[in-house]
Design a protein around this motif. Structure first.
Motif, PDB file in Angstrom:
ATOM      1  N   ALA A 192       6.375 -20.491  12.233  1.00 18.54           N
ATOM      2  CA  ALA A 192       5.335 -20.476  13.260  1.00 18.54           C
ATOM      3  C   ALA A 192       5.627 -19.402  14.302  1.00 18.54           C
ATOM      4  O   ALA A 192       6.731 -19.313  14.826  1.00 18.54           O
ATOM      5  N   GLY A 193       4.660 -18.538  14.559  1.00 14.54           N
ATOM      6  CA  GLY A 193       4.791 -17.490  15.562  1.00 14.54           C
ATOM      7  C   GLY A 193       5.683 -16.322  15.175  1.00 14.54           C
ATOM      8  O   GLY A 193       5.875 -15.400  15.953  1.00 14.54           O
ATOM      9  N   ALA A 194       6.211 -16.326  13.968  1.00 11.61           N
ATOM     10  CA  ALA A 194       7.132 -15.265  13.535  1.00 11.61           C
ATOM     11  C   ALA A 194       6.368 -14.050  13.002  1.00 11.61           C
ATOM     12  O   ALA A 194       5.209 -14.141  12.611  1.00 11.61           O
ATOM     13  N   SER A 195       7.053 -12.919  12.998  1.00  9.50           N
ATOM     14  CA  SER A 195       6.480 -11.718  12.408  1.00  9.50           C
ATOM     15  C   SER A 195       7.561 -11.001  11.610  1.00  9.50           C
ATOM     16  O   SER A 195       8.749 -11.205  11.831  1.00  9.50           O
ATOM     17  N   LYS A 196       7.114 -10.164  10.686  1.00  6.51           N
ATOM     18  CA  LYS A 196       8.046  -9.440   9.820  1.00  6.51           C
ATOM     19  C   LYS A 196       7.367  -8.184   9.312  1.00  6.51           C
ATOM     20  O   LYS A 196       6.197  -8.187   8.953  1.00  6.51           O
ATOM     21  N   ARG A 197       8.116  -7.088   9.302  1.00  6.40           N
ATOM     22  CA  ARG A 197       7.623  -5.848   8.689  1.00  6.40           C
ATOM     23  C   ARG A 197       7.821  -5.981   7.187  1.00  6.40           C
ATOM     24  O   ARG A 197       8.886  -6.361   6.720  1.00  6.40           O
ATOM     25  N   VAL A 198       6.774  -5.676   6.448  1.00  3.86           N
ATOM     26  CA  VAL A 198       6.808  -5.784   4.996  1.00  3.86           C
ATOM     27  C   VAL A 198       6.695  -4.388   4.409  1.00  3.86           C
ATOM     28  O   VAL A 198       5.823  -3.610   4.804  1.00  3.86           O
ATOM     29  N   SER A 199       7.575  -4.066   3.480  1.00  3.25           N
ATOM     30  CA  SER A 199       7.534  -2.768   2.793  1.00  3.25           C
ATOM     31  C   SER A 199       7.376  -2.993   1.302  1.00  3.25           C
ATOM     32  O   SER A 199       8.017  -3.884   0.740  1.00  3.25           O
ATOM     33  N   VAL A 200       6.533  -2.200   0.686  1.00  2.00           N
ATOM     34  CA  VAL A 200       6.398  -2.202  -0.764  1.00  2.00           C
ATOM     35  C   VAL A 200       6.523  -0.760  -1.243  1.00  2.00           C
ATOM     36  O   VAL A 200       6.238   0.174  -0.501  1.00  2.00           O
ATOM     37  N   THR A 201       6.954  -0.593  -2.468  1.00  2.31           N
ATOM     38  CA  THR A 201       7.104   0.740  -3.048  1.00  2.31           C
ATOM     39  C   THR A 201       6.072   0.934  -4.143  1.00  2.31           C
ATOM     40  O   THR A 201       5.911   0.068  -5.003  1.00  2.31           O
ATOM     41  N   ILE A 202       5.386   2.050  -4.085  1.00  4.73           N
ATOM     42  CA  ILE A 202       4.458   2.423  -5.144  1.00  4.73           C
ATOM     43  C   ILE A 202       5.105   3.572  -5.897  1.00  4.73           C
ATOM     44  O   ILE A 202       5.188   4.683  -5.388  1.00  4.73           O
ATOM     45  N   ASP A 203       5.582   3.284  -7.084  1.00  2.00           N
ATOM     46  CA  ASP A 203       6.314   4.260  -7.888  1.00  2.00           C
ATOM     47  C   ASP A 203       5.362   4.895  -8.906  1.00  2.00           C
ATOM     48  O   ASP A 203       4.943   4.236  -9.854  1.00  2.00           O
ATOM     49  N   PRO A 204       4.997   6.169  -8.724  1.00  2.00           N
ATOM     50  CA  PRO A 204       4.060   6.810  -9.651  1.00  2.00           C
ATOM     51  C   PRO A 204       4.540   6.844 -11.095  1.00  2.00           C
ATOM     52  O   PRO A 204       3.734   6.938 -12.011  1.00  2.00           O
ATOM     53  N   SER A 205       5.845   6.740 -11.317  1.00  2.10           N
ATOM     54  CA  SER A 205       6.361   6.808 -12.680  1.00  2.10           C
ATOM     55  C   SER A 205       6.609   5.433 -13.295  1.00  2.10           C
ATOM     56  O   SER A 205       7.105   5.345 -14.413  1.00  2.10           O
ATOM     57  N   SER A 206       6.241   4.352 -12.592  1.00  2.00           N
ATOM     58  CA  SER A 206       6.462   3.024 -13.149  1.00  2.00           C
ATOM     59  C   SER A 206       5.573   2.792 -14.364  1.00  2.00           C
ATOM     60  O   SER A 206       4.589   3.505 -14.584  1.00  2.00           O
ATOM     61  N   VAL A 207       5.899   1.801 -15.135  1.00  2.00           N
ATOM     62  CA  VAL A 207       5.204   1.524 -16.388  1.00  2.00           C
ATOM     63  C   VAL A 207       3.716   1.223 -16.184  1.00  2.00           C
ATOM     64  O   VAL A 207       2.907   1.493 -17.071  1.00  2.00           O
TER      65      VAL A 207
END
Length: 96
Positions: free
Chosen positions: A40-55
């Motif tokens: 409750a009331g918490a926050s978090k920075r979220v990162s994702v990776t988009i890899d152009p060479s992934s399957v």
């Protein structure tokens, strides 16, 4: 991500890409996501990776004309949010 509620909750931020018009591909495609649980009331920075060479080849499409995967140069649209509201938008350019 921020939980503005009074109880812990989970959400799944999602990243969608729209290929350049020259690709002839319809709409946007889901290219990355993560599930986040926040107190409750918490926050978090979220990162994702988009890899152009992934399957799953997030920046490419299969060309039947050349029988190969193609990444067109041009401007790619990006939308970030959840399944009902991807209101954070931007773009990037892939050069030739």
């Amino acid at each position: 991500m921020r939980n503005t509620g009074s109880k812990a909750a989970s959400t799944t931020p999602q990243v969608y890409l729209t290929l350049p018009a020259s690709a002839g591909e319809p709409g946007s495609r889901l290219v990355a996501f993560d599930t986040v649980t926040l107190g409750a009331g918490a926050s978090k920075r979220v990162s994702v990776t988009i890899d152009p060479s992934s399957v799953d080849r997030p920046l490419s499409y299969y060309s039947t004309a050349t029988s190969s995967w193609v990444t067109d140069p041009g401007t790619y649209g990006v939308a970030v949010g959840d399944s009902s509201d991807a209101s954070l938008t931007g773009s990037f350019t892939v050069a030739e």
